[in-house]
Structures are given as structure tokens and as C-alpha cells.
Design an enzyme around this catalytic site. Structure first.
Site, PDB file in Angstrom:
ATOM      1  N   GLY A 143       0.792  -1.216   0.000  1.00  0.00           N
ATOM      2  CA  GLY A 143       0.000   0.000   0.000  1.00  0.00           C
ATOM      3  C   GLY A 143       0.828   1.272   0.000  1.00  0.00           C
ATOM      4  N   THR A 157      -8.637  -0.703   1.745  1.00  0.00           N
ATOM      5  CA  THR A 157      -8.112   0.046   0.602  1.00  0.00           C
ATOM      6  C   THR A 157      -7.384   1.328   0.983  1.00  0.00           C
ATOM      7  OG1 THR A 157     -10.370   0.884   0.349  1.00  0.00           O
ATOM      8  CG2 THR A 157      -9.683  -0.879  -1.112  1.00  0.00           C
ATOM      9  N   ILE A 166       3.067  14.866   7.845  1.00  0.00           N
ATOM     10  CA  ILE A 166       3.670  14.651   6.533  1.00  0.00           C
ATOM     11  C   ILE A 166       4.458  15.870   6.072  1.00  0.00           C
ATOM     12  CG2 ILE A 166       3.172  14.222   4.090  1.00  0.00           C
ATOM     13  CD1 ILE A 166       0.739  12.583   5.017  1.00  0.00           C
ATOM     14  N   HIS A 170      21.206   2.811  33.316  1.00  0.00           N
ATOM     15  CA  HIS A 170      21.901   4.102  33.281  1.00  0.00           C
ATOM     16  C   HIS A 170      23.244   3.930  32.577  1.00  0.00           C
ATOM     17  CE1 HIS A 170      23.453   7.998  34.576  1.00  0.00           C
ATOM     18  NE2 HIS A 170      24.566   7.381  34.921  1.00  0.00           N
TER      19      HIS A 170
END
Length: 462
Positions: free
Chosen positions: A39, A143, A184, A441
Site C-alpha cells: 500500500g 483500501t 507529513i 543508566h
């Protein structure tokens, strides 16, 4: 060709659902119109963007940080073609991995565009036009989503690009204008800023990263401005033409223009349902074009289910994956479930931003009594040693029960560290639980423990 389950779409939700269903003993087929599986995420989204984010960060580190560590390399030279080749190789490796997994789990693959003819029947149209009907007891719509555009602005993937085009520019823009200050836009803006572009971000709202904790977003914006980002917030873009972006105050006012050789339209994504035949078979959509489902991912038509970006909820690959597993398990008679209160989100910039659970604004709006614990990476020994002291950790806990309600991290490695908070919250853990857990640590994760200690006012190193 009759199966127990046919999945339309092989993005993160679809391919995971198919594999899990096969693991549970079902006969499974998938329908995919792309030449490769995965996809948007694997082909033109999550995976290639992370490849470029990492590569561009290494380029920036070589030019601006190595010398501070005593490593002299001279001025780094950008080989953009090689960087893009790394991105493409990363994509190939991931999508080929899905092919292997389908073969391993005996998932049948049907290449072409899927259209639901009715309950139990999916028509697959191959690229050459040949049609095949695949039958199954259950159909899963996975989809995904597609790029959302802006009215009157044509995306040509050359001068005006979507996220897809921004991942494949042939040269570094002199000036990249990003429309939209979401994940984005900021991630791809970061890639090209590190490689030398001037970057201006125009956002309709008066803040970046809507939905993120406000304090974290404000601190993050300041860090991006230090990196060279320019922000024009509260502005509405009205047009893009002849290498210029025109915008005006969202509340009304005089128009302004800014020149750009590349414009990135990053205003979000929308569910992809084109050509599925949903209206014809009676699958209901909501007002935003998303497939309506019940608590078990069932649509309005018996035997048809939906998950991922095509339904309500955050458009995140891991959310789709969890839904894919859940629906497969429900179809197998098991107790599939997704805890939507514990879905982490990450912005893969430098520094990273990660969050899980509620924001401070959400808690205030819901009148939930809460306490805040914060700890700066400036006081973290590991962060100092690797020159990554920007940012902080913020823990929100219920004022009465101490249950952790939200964790927000701005800093190096935030995307990995947030998993610890997600596990804690999945088990309804308290700030005290986290504070009492021994952390190695020196590590960056100690900042998370210190923030949990700070909820009770007893952080050791601040």
C-alpha cells in the site's frame, strides 16, 4: 476460487489481516491493484520517508555535528541519486518481504482492481482488462487512503507535489513551500531542509501539528525554527501559479505571495473507496466518506467488513495492523479487540515527537483531574553525551488514582521510547509504577522515569 476471506488491499491493515486469518486456519485471498504489496505505507509513505529522513539526518550530522565529537570529515557532498537508490532498495526489501509472507502462509494473490458485486463476491479487473470473480464467505475492505488536495490547485508531481512526488525530487529545491503543518509536511520539509532547501510552511490553523499536546507543539515549533523553518500560521492558501503561492489570513485580510520552485501540498489524506461498488451493494459511508462500521468492523452489509484508513480513527499504519488482526480473530470466533485509548503516534523528525493517550487540552476539556510530571533531556546524562539535549518528557496522570492518561515526548529516540509508555498504559499502570521501575543508566529512557517521578514532585535530577 472460493475462500473463507478475501481482502481488498494489501497495505499494513490488509496484509496483516490476511496473514493472521491464514494463521487461524482460514483460506485467504488478497486483491491488489498495485504491482507491489504494502500500500501507500511501504511504497510511497512510511517506509521511503523514513529512509530519506535517516539519510538526510546523517548528511546533516556529518556537516554540523561530527566535528563537535572530534570526527573530522570535511564538508559532506550530497549524492542525491545514491540517497534515492537507498530509499528504493528499502522499498524493494519490504514489499518483497510481503510476497514471501503470503507464500509462507498460503495466501492467494489476485492482481487487479477489486469491485464488490455483492456479499461474498469480488470482481477483479486485471491491468489488461480481464475480469475474474473471487468468492468468499467474508470480504474485508482495506483500501486505505489517498492524498487530499486543495480546490483549484493541481498537483502535477513536478512543481506542485504531493507526498509521493516529494519523495522523488530529482534535485534539492531552492525554496520548498509546504502547505500544511501536519506530520507529513513537517517530516518531508525536514528532509529537504537538511539537504539545503529553504522551507516555508503555511498552515490554516494558528498552530502546528493539530491534535498534539499544545505545550509540546509550541516547543517543537521553536526547535524547527532554529533549524531554519519559516512558519506562516493562521493563513489560507488561495492559489498556486507561475511559481508563486498566494495566501491570506484565515480570518480575512490582505493577500500575500511567496515564490517557490516546489510546492508540497500536505493537507491530509482521505479514504480511498473509488471503484469498489460500495453504493451499489449498500455499504454506507459517513459524511467524510469513511466506511461506517460497528464495534466488530462489520459494515451495513452482512459479510462485508472494513479497517484502516478507510474507516474512522487516526490514519496510522499500526492502527490498521491492529484492526486487521482484530477482525481476523473475530471471524475465527476469538475475542479480537483494539484499545483505541493506547494508539501511539510519532513524528520522525529530528528531534522526534511521540505521544500516546490524552493531551493536557483534552483532559481539561473533559474535566478530568490530573497531575503533570516533566523532565528535560538537558538533565539527562546520555542525552548530553550524544549531543541530543533538545526536548523533554511529559507524563499526565490522574490526580486521584495516579493512572497514566497520556505521555508526550519531544526528543531523540522518542518513537522508540513511547512503546514503554504504551505498555504501561495498556496494563492501566500508574506514574508510581513507572517511577518504581529500574531503568538502565545512562539511557535516554531514564528521562521517562524522571518525568514519572516528577508527577509526585520527586524527580532526582531536576
Amino acid at each position: 476460487m472460493s475462500y473463507d476471506l478475501v481482502v481488498i488491499g494489501t497495505g499494513p491493515g490488509g496484509y496483516v489481516a490476511a496473514i493472521r486469518a491464514a494463521q487461524l486456519g482460514m483460506s485467504v485471498a488478497v486483491v491488489e491493484k498495485r504491482p507491489t504489496h504494502g500500500g501507500t505505507c511501504l511504497n510511497v509513505g512510511c517506509i521511503p520517508s523514513k529512509a530519506l529522513l535517516h539519510a538526510s539526518e546523517m548528511f546533516h550530522e556529518a556537516g554540523h555535528v561530527f566535528a563537535r565529537l572530534g570526527v573530522k570529515v570535511g564538508g559532506p557532498e550530497l549524492d542525491l541519486k545514491a540517497m534515492m537508490a537507498h530509499k528504493d532498495a528499502t522499498i524493494r526489501g519490504n514489499v518483497q518481504g510481503i510476497d514471501f509472507l503470503f507464500k509462507k502462509n498460503k495466501v492467494a494473490v489476485h492482481r487487479g482492481a477489486g469491485r464488490i458485486l455483492g456479499p461474498g463476491k469480488v470482481e477483479v479487473t486485471a491491468e489488461g482488462g480481464e475480469k475474474t470473480v473471487v468468492e468468499a464467505k467474508s470480504i474485508l475492505i482495506a483500501t486505505g487512503s489517498e492524498v487530499a488536495g486543495l480546490p483549484g490547485i493541481e498537483i502535477d508531481e513536478t512543481a506542485v507535489v504531493s507526498s509521493t512526488g516529494a519523495l522523488s525530487l530529482e534535485k534539492v529545491p531552492q525554496h520548498l513551500v509546504v502547505i500544511g503543518a501536519g506530520v507529513i509536511g513537517l517530516e518531508l520539509g525536514s528532509v529537504w531542509r537538511r539537504l539545503g532547501a529553504e522551507v516555508t510552511v503555511i498552515e490554516y490553523l494558528d498552530r502546528i501539528l493539530p491534535g498534539l499536546d499544545g505545550e509540546v507543539a509550541r516547543a517543537f515549533q521553536k526547535l524547527l525554527e532554529k533549524q531554519g523553518f519559516a512558519f506562516r500560521l493562521g493563513r489560507k492558501v488561495t492559489g498556486v501559479a507561475d511559481g508563486k503561492v498566494t495566501f491570506e489570513p484565515a480570518a480575512g485580510g490582505d493577500a500575500e505571495t511567496v515564490a517557490a520552485d516546489v510546492v508540497l501540498v500536505a493537507v491530509g489524506r482521505k479514504p480511498y473507496t473509488e471503484g469498489l461498488g460500495l453504493a451499489e451493494v449498500g455499504v454506507k459511508l459517513d459524511g467524510r466518506g469513511r466506511v461506517e462500521i460497528d464495534g466488530h468492523y462489520a459494515t451495513s452489509v452482512p459479510g462485508i467488513y472494513a479497517i484502516g484508513d478507510v474507516v474512522a480513527g487516526p490514519m496510522l499504519a499500526h492502527k490498521a495492523e491492529d484492526e486487521g488482526i482484530a477482525v481476523a480473530e473475530l471471524l475465527a470466533g476469538k475475542a479480537g479487540h483494539v484499545n483505541y485509548d493506547v494508539i501511539p503516534a510519532v513524528v520522525y523528525t529530528s528531534p522526534e515527537v511521540a505521544a500516546v493517550g490524552r493531551t493536557e487540552e483534552e483532559l481539561k476539556a473533559a474535566n478530568v483531574p490530573y497531575k503533570v510530571g516533566k523532565f528535560s533531556f538537558l538533565a539527562n546524562g546520555r542525552a548530553k553525551s550524544i549531543l541530543k539535549t533538545d526536548g523533554f518528557v511529559k507524563v499526565l496522570a490522574h490526580a486521584k488514582t495516579d493512572r497514566v492518561l497520556g505521555v508526550h515526548i519531544l526528543g531523540a529516540g522518542a518513537g522508540e521510547a513511547i512503546a514503554e509508555a504504551a505498555v504501561l498504559m495498556e496494563f492501566s499502570g500508574s506514574a508510581e509504577d513507572l517511577a518504581r521501575t529500574c531503568h538502565a543508566h545512562p539511557t535516554l529512557s531514564e528521562a521517562l522515569r524522571e518525568a514519572a517521578l516528577a508527577v509526585d514532585g520527586r524527580a532526582i535530577h531536576s
